[in-house]
Motif scaffolding. Structure first.
Motif, PDB file in Angstrom:
ATOM      1  N   CYS B 373       0.597  -0.911   0.251  1.00  0.00           N
ATOM      2  CA  CYS B 373       0.301   0.279   0.227  1.00  0.00           C
ATOM      3  C   CYS B 373       1.152   0.732  -0.424  1.00  0.00           C
ATOM      4  CB  CYS B 373      -0.535   0.271   1.214  1.00  0.00           C
ATOM      5  SG  CYS B 373      -1.742   1.519   1.383  1.00  0.00           S
ATOM      6  N   PRO B 374       0.489   1.891  -1.204  1.00  0.00           N
ATOM      7  CA  PRO B 374       1.702   3.173  -1.298  1.00  0.00           C
ATOM      8  C   PRO B 374       1.512   4.803   0.275  1.00  0.00           C
ATOM      9  CG  PRO B 374      -0.193   3.428  -2.843  1.00  0.00           C
ATOM     10  CD  PRO B 374       0.080   2.480  -1.875  1.00  0.00           C
ATOM     11  N   VAL B 375       0.506   4.360   0.090  1.00  0.00           N
ATOM     12  CA  VAL B 375      -0.071   5.671   1.532  1.00  0.00           C
ATOM     13  C   VAL B 375      -0.005   4.800   2.931  1.00  0.00           C
ATOM     14  CG1 VAL B 375      -1.494   6.414  -0.397  1.00  0.00           C
ATOM     15  CG2 VAL B 375      -2.251   5.076   0.768  1.00  0.00           C
ATOM     16  N   ILE B 377      -1.582   2.460   5.083  1.00  0.00           N
ATOM     17  CA  ILE B 377      -2.697   2.128   5.673  1.00  0.00           C
ATOM     18  C   ILE B 377      -2.801   0.151   5.313  1.00  0.00           C
ATOM     19  CG2 ILE B 377      -3.987   4.089   5.222  1.00  0.00           C
ATOM     20  CD1 ILE B 377      -5.656   2.495   3.132  1.00  0.00           C
ATOM     21  N   PRO B 379      -5.206  -2.310   4.253  1.00  0.00           N
ATOM     22  CA  PRO B 379      -6.083  -2.828   3.375  1.00  0.00           C
ATOM     23  C   PRO B 379      -7.085  -4.205   4.412  1.00  0.00           C
ATOM     24  CG  PRO B 379      -4.384  -2.872   2.184  1.00  0.00           C
ATOM     25  CD  PRO B 379      -4.138  -2.159   3.136  1.00  0.00           C
ATOM     26  N   CYS B 402      -7.041   6.137   1.098  1.00  0.00           N
ATOM     27  CA  CYS B 402      -6.974   5.375   0.614  1.00  0.00           C
ATOM     28  C   CYS B 402      -6.823   6.070  -1.011  1.00  0.00           C
ATOM     29  CB  CYS B 402      -8.111   4.465   0.376  1.00  0.00           C
ATOM     30  SG  CYS B 402      -8.424   2.862  -1.144  1.00  0.00           S
ATOM     31  N   ILE B 403      -6.165   5.478  -2.136  1.00  0.00           N
ATOM     32  CA  ILE B 403      -6.426   6.302  -3.129  1.00  0.00           C
ATOM     33  C   ILE B 403      -6.244   5.111  -4.061  1.00  0.00           C
ATOM     34  CG2 ILE B 403      -4.677   7.734  -2.699  1.00  0.00           C
ATOM     35  CD1 ILE B 403      -2.391   6.255  -4.191  1.00  0.00           C
ATOM     36  N   LEU B 404      -7.489   4.810  -3.668  1.00  0.00           N
ATOM     37  CA  LEU B 404      -7.970   3.354  -4.970  1.00  0.00           C
ATOM     38  C   LEU B 404      -6.536   2.956  -6.224  1.00  0.00           C
ATOM     39  CD1 LEU B 404     -11.562   5.162  -4.502  1.00  0.00           C
ATOM     40  CD2 LEU B 404     -10.570   2.861  -3.935  1.00  0.00           C
ATOM     41  N   CYS B 405      -5.673   2.887  -5.612  1.00  0.00           N
ATOM     42  CA  CYS B 405      -5.017   2.296  -6.922  1.00  0.00           C
ATOM     43  C   CYS B 405      -4.732   0.633  -6.939  1.00  0.00           C
ATOM     44  CB  CYS B 405      -3.404   2.472  -6.160  1.00  0.00           C
ATOM     45  SG  CYS B 405      -3.331   1.437  -5.156  1.00  0.00           S
ATOM     46  N   ASN B 406      -5.267   0.137  -5.754  1.00  0.00           N
ATOM     47  CA  ASN B 406      -5.527  -1.077  -6.577  1.00  0.00           C
ATOM     48  C   ASN B 406      -4.353  -2.011  -6.722  1.00  0.00           C
ATOM     49  OD1 ASN B 406      -8.426  -0.622  -6.263  1.00  0.00           O
ATOM     50  ND2 ASN B 406      -8.518  -0.198  -8.084  1.00  0.00           N
ATOM     51  N   LEU B 407      -3.642  -1.540  -5.848  1.00  0.00           N
ATOM     52  CA  LEU B 407      -2.603  -2.265  -6.086  1.00  0.00           C
ATOM     53  C   LEU B 407      -2.662  -3.448  -4.929  1.00  0.00           C
ATOM     54  CD1 LEU B 407       1.367  -0.285  -5.851  1.00  0.00           C
ATOM     55  CD2 LEU B 407       0.083  -2.235  -6.761  1.00  0.00           C
ATOM     56  N   CYS B 408      -3.466  -3.887  -3.530  1.00  0.00           N
ATOM     57  CA  CYS B 408      -3.170  -4.125  -2.945  1.00  0.00           C
ATOM     58  C   CYS B 408      -4.037  -5.899  -3.483  1.00  0.00           C
ATOM     59  CB  CYS B 408      -4.986  -4.093  -1.889  1.00  0.00           C
ATOM     60  SG  CYS B 408      -5.774  -2.560  -1.918  1.00  0.00           S
ATOM     61  N   LEU B 422     -12.858  -1.306  -0.171  1.00  0.00           N
ATOM     62  CA  LEU B 422     -12.360   0.101   0.220  1.00  0.00           C
ATOM     63  C   LEU B 422     -13.246   1.164   0.214  1.00  0.00           C
ATOM     64  CD1 LEU B 422      -9.123  -0.901  -1.267  1.00  0.00           C
ATOM     65  CD2 LEU B 422      -9.332  -0.151   0.970  1.00  0.00           C
TER      66      LEU B 422
HETATM   67  S1  SF4 Z   1      -6.408   0.269  -3.397  1.00  0.00           S
HETATM   68 FE1  SF4 Z   1      -5.208  -0.619  -1.525  1.00  0.00          FE
HETATM   69  S2  SF4 Z   1      -2.803  -0.155  -1.690  1.00  0.00           S
HETATM   70 FE2  SF4 Z   1      -4.163   0.857  -2.855  1.00  0.00          FE
HETATM   71  S3  SF4 Z   1      -3.902   3.003  -1.525  1.00  0.00           S
HETATM   72 FE3  SF4 Z   1      -6.234   2.004  -1.555  1.00  0.00          FE
HETATM   73  S4  SF4 Z   1      -5.645   0.139   0.513  1.00  0.00           S
HETATM   74 FE4  SF4 Z   1      -3.864   1.050  -0.263  1.00  0.00          FE
END
Ligand code: SF4
Ligand code: SF4
Lengths: 334, 433
Positions: B373-375, B377, B379, B402-408, B422
């Motif tokens: 998670c880049p921020v 937090i 998930p 959460c920036i909703l990047c979806n890496l998680c 999220l």
């Molecule tokens: S989408 Fe997942 S990885 Fe991306 S910022 Fe939100 S919790 Fe972190």
């Protein structure tokens, strides 16, 4: 399906799977198993085979039953049960009777893998550690009934003194390194080649190397490993200085017995039963070291296993400890 | 389409972007104006526009067809010349709701209604022009650009040319084809912002686009190479990477003296200022397994069906379409879905392409999601809190960050799509506040 928006993002995946993770973990443990068999011989091989066989037979029976009944199988592949079986095999003392290994393996897969998952939605306790604890409890009840506080093997030990530690170490001080022919001191033996204790800990060096590779490759919860081993080393060094005697031997004993080194890498990092947060993982590892160290000093049989099970119960509490500060909460940097 | 497995902690995720290798060499194919342009009133973050035209009315290309009062608004324009066939509510592919759209049927010879020329030395006039041209953040955020340009106290302007998503390459292609225009757009934006320092953040390597680099240098624009890891394209993360400071929670980059805009946005500003053309066309990366990536230049309001037809792709072969990035865009099955001002990509998947999150297993608490998670937090814990509707925990876990990047979701070995939790978590927290 609806005509419009159907799916949230993302639409691609890294490509890894739980199954793949389990198979790779099994593969890494197999390397340790090979090393252990080299050190301990056929006996170790039979223990591992019994553990794996028991777990697989029970898993296949349940799996077939579930398929027959039209149920969704709990484990689509045998990878996860195989890992559990391997852990049981490697966490058994070489001196344990084979039937005890079979009993621990059966309890692990039935009660603490299938059972826990079904009735508690997730595994709160490390399956192998929990089943070993149950058997230890039964054993302790038996020794207590016979009027002994401690297991007979541990009655004569007194690890809380320098002399006690020194005199208990004879069991590790009779090894000769094959091929080279060097006689090993107890400390060297604990590190390289030990024929007493857990099968998986027969060579701490192998566990350290293979465990570190596995932790990096498979992204184990490395903070637990680091904090357990570092805390254990500090505690042992501190007590070594305080109690006198050979501090190297004390460190070697408290850090490199199989019940610590193998457990730190492959059991204390079991994902489901351990904390998720960074601080929680550090605290978990530290507590595991303190508790194990204390129980070892009091000669309690299976100290690290008991410590792990106790801490597993508090995993959710550890997760409530300090959280990482998210982006934007740390103030302006640089 | 496979993706590599290197990942390091804290969101520095090196995603395999091999699917777009070499695609930047493909020139933009100019797509025909659509037979019917579906112009949504809502194509930005902020108050929804009201239609300014009536059914049956003739409209010109570039004519304003929707606007609203208030600061957080930007008008929308017709992308074709023709007759307003209908004004109706249709399904919006991003808001996931029925929204008002003006449908213009292309008819007769194309006639353009240009924006009136303005004094490009006047900061206020540039900002007004950008609003009138309907320019929004074209990286996908759709934030009204004039609001950013009107921010006070900004001393650094970052042009985001990171384009970190695995299927998008149209920004880099634009940089190759239109370097002079981009530089002109950037300079205008810098003037509007009244900044001394402009940074051009790009994933391209030195010497890859020599002409652009030369022009940047001549124009006093700093070129900074950013790591090609996914999600650093997010403006807040880009600020951290380039400036070494974080945007405090609940604030925006201008609050710490930084403004971030996408490179395509700069080009849209150029077109508005120098060609008098509002935002009615843009570039997009089109992908199918059949064709690989192509760069297309399309008019807004073109439907998926028309675009696919223009590419000679048999629509019946495809099952679903992803608008924008494969990591952040939404999927639709509806071929009548129109492409918007901020649609930077279109990917068509056949039925055969497996849905990677179709069979979700139980969470094994491996913590992979947390570590990427880049921020910073958690998930996995947010998912648990959302399932238990534990608003207190959601607050403690800072789901709002959460920036909703979806890496998680991307790294989860149990193939859990955490996105829904999220979104839900954010909603639950929002409703409770
Ligand atoms: S989408 Fe997942 S990885 Fe991306 S910022 Fe939100 S919790 Fe972190
Ligand atoms: S990556 Fe998936 S399985 Fe692992 S902790 Fe996160 S949600 Fe659970």
């Amino acid at each position: 399906m609806k005509k419009h928006v159907n799916e949230e993002p993302p639409h691609i995946h890294m490509g890894s799977s739980k199954n793949e993770l389990m198979l790779k973990t099994f593969l890494m443990m197999s390397v340790i198993a090979v090393a252990s068999v080299m050190v301990l011989g056929l006996g170790a091989f039979i223990h591992i085979l019994i553990a794996l066989g028991t777990v697989l037979i029970i898993h296949c029976s349940i799996h077939s039953f579930q398929i027959w009944k039209g149920m969704e199988p709990t484990y689509a592949s045998p990878a996860s049960p195989m890992v559990a079986g391997m852990i049981v095999g490697l966490s058994m003392p070489i001196a344990a009777p084979f039937e005890i290994t079979a009993a621990v393996a059966a309890l692990t897969i039935l009660a603490f893998k299938y059972g826990q998952g079904k009735y508690f939605k997730r595994k709160y306790l490390n399956p192998a550690a929990a089943s070993k604890s149950v058997l230890l409890l039964l054993l302790s009840l038996k020794t207590l009934r016979e009027g002994m506080l401690l297991h007979p093997h541990h009655l004569d030990l007194n690890l809380a003194t320098a002399e006690g530690l020194q005199s208990s170490m004879w069991i590790f001080g009779r090894e000769t390194l094959p091929f080279i022919g060097t006689n090993l001191s107890p400390a060297q033996s604990l590190f390289l080649w030990q024929t007493h204790g857990w099968i998986g800990g027969a060579s701490s060096l192998v566990v350290l190397v293979v465990g570190s590779i596995a932790a990096y490759w498979l992204k184990f919860k490395w903070r637990i490993i680091v904090s357990t081993l570092v805390s254990m080393t500090i505690l042992a060094a501190g007590f070594g200085v305080y109690l006198g005697g050979d501090p190297v031997l004390r460190i070697a004993f408290h850090v490199f017995t199989g019940s610590v080194i193998f457990l730190a890498f492959f059991m204390a990092t079991e994902p489901q039963s351990t904390p998720m947060t960074n601080t929680g993982q550090y605290a978990f590892g530290f507590s595991l070291a303190v508790l194990t160290f204390g129980l070892q000093l009091f000669n309690v049989l299976g100290g690290s296993i008991i410590a792990l099970v106790i801490l597993n119960i508090f995993t959710d509490r550890f997760d409530k400890m300090v959280l990482k500060k998210p982006y934007g909460h740390k103030g302006v940097k640089g | 389409m496979t993706n590599h497995k290197y990942f390091f902690e804290k969101g520095g995720f090196k995603m395999d972007i091999s699917m777009k290798h070499g695609a930047e060499k493909k020139s933009f194919r100019i797509m025909k104006p659509p037979k019917k342009a579906i112009i949504f009133m809502q194509q930005h973050i902020g108050t929804c526009n009201e239609p300014l035209v009536k059914k049956g009315e003739r409209v010109l290309t570039g004519q304003k067809v929707g606007d609203a009062k208030g600061t957080m608004t930007v008008p929308v324009h017709s992308s074709v010349t023709g007759i307003v066939e209908d004004i109706t509510k249709i399904y919006h592919p991003v808001s996931n709701r029925m929204e008002t759209a003006v449908i213009v049927k292309r008819e007769g010879k194309e006639e353009m209604e240009s924006l009136p020329p303005v004094d490009l030395n006047d900061r206020k006039k540039i900002i007004e022009l950008v609003r009138e041209a309907g320019v929004v953040g074209m990286g996908g955020a759709a934030f009204p650009t004039h609001i950013k340009l009107a921010s006070e106290g900004v001393n650094t302007f970052i042009v985001n040319a990171k384009e970190s998503d695995p299927n998008l390459v149209c920004d880099v292609r634009l940089m190759i084809e239109k370097p002079e225009e981009i530089v002109k757009g950037i300079k205008l934006m810098a003037k509007a912002l009244d900044v001394k320092r402009t940074i051009f953040a790009t994933r391209t390597q030195e010497g890859e686009i020599p002409e652009l680099e030369r022009m940047m240098k001549a124009g006093g624009i700093e070129v900074r190479r950013v790591t090609p890891s996914y999600s650093v394209g997010s403006e807040k993360l880009l600020v951290r990477e380039l400036m070494g400071k974080e945007v405090p929670c609940g604030k925006f980059p201008p609050d710490i003296g930084v403004a971030v805009n996408n490179v395509s946005t700069a080009y849209a500003v150029y077109r508005a200022a120098y060609l008098g053309e509002p935002l009615i066309s843009r570039g997009l990366s089109f992908y199918t397994q059949n064709t690989g990536i192509d760069n297309l230049w399309f008019r807004t309001g073109t439907t998926v069906k028309e675009l696919m037809g223009g590419m000679d792709e048999k629509i019946s072969r495809y099952d679903r379409y992803i608008l924008g990035s494969l990591m952040m865009g939404w999927a639709t099955k509806d071929i009548q879905t129109p492409l918007l001002k901020y649609t930077s990509g279109l990917t068509a998947f056949t039925k055969k392409y497996a849905r990677p999150y179709e069979k979700q297993l139980k969470c094994i608490r491996c913590g992979y999601c947390d570590s990427v998670c880049p921020v910073d937090i958690y998930p996995s814990l947010i998912m648990k809190a959302d399932r238990e509707s534990d608003v207190k925990a959601l607050k403690r876990l800072h789901v709002e960050d959460c920036i909703l990047c979806n890496l998680c979701s991307f790294v989860c070995p149990s193939h859990i799509r955490l996105t829904e939790h999220l979104f839900d978590g954010k909603d639950k927290l929002g409703n409770a506040d």
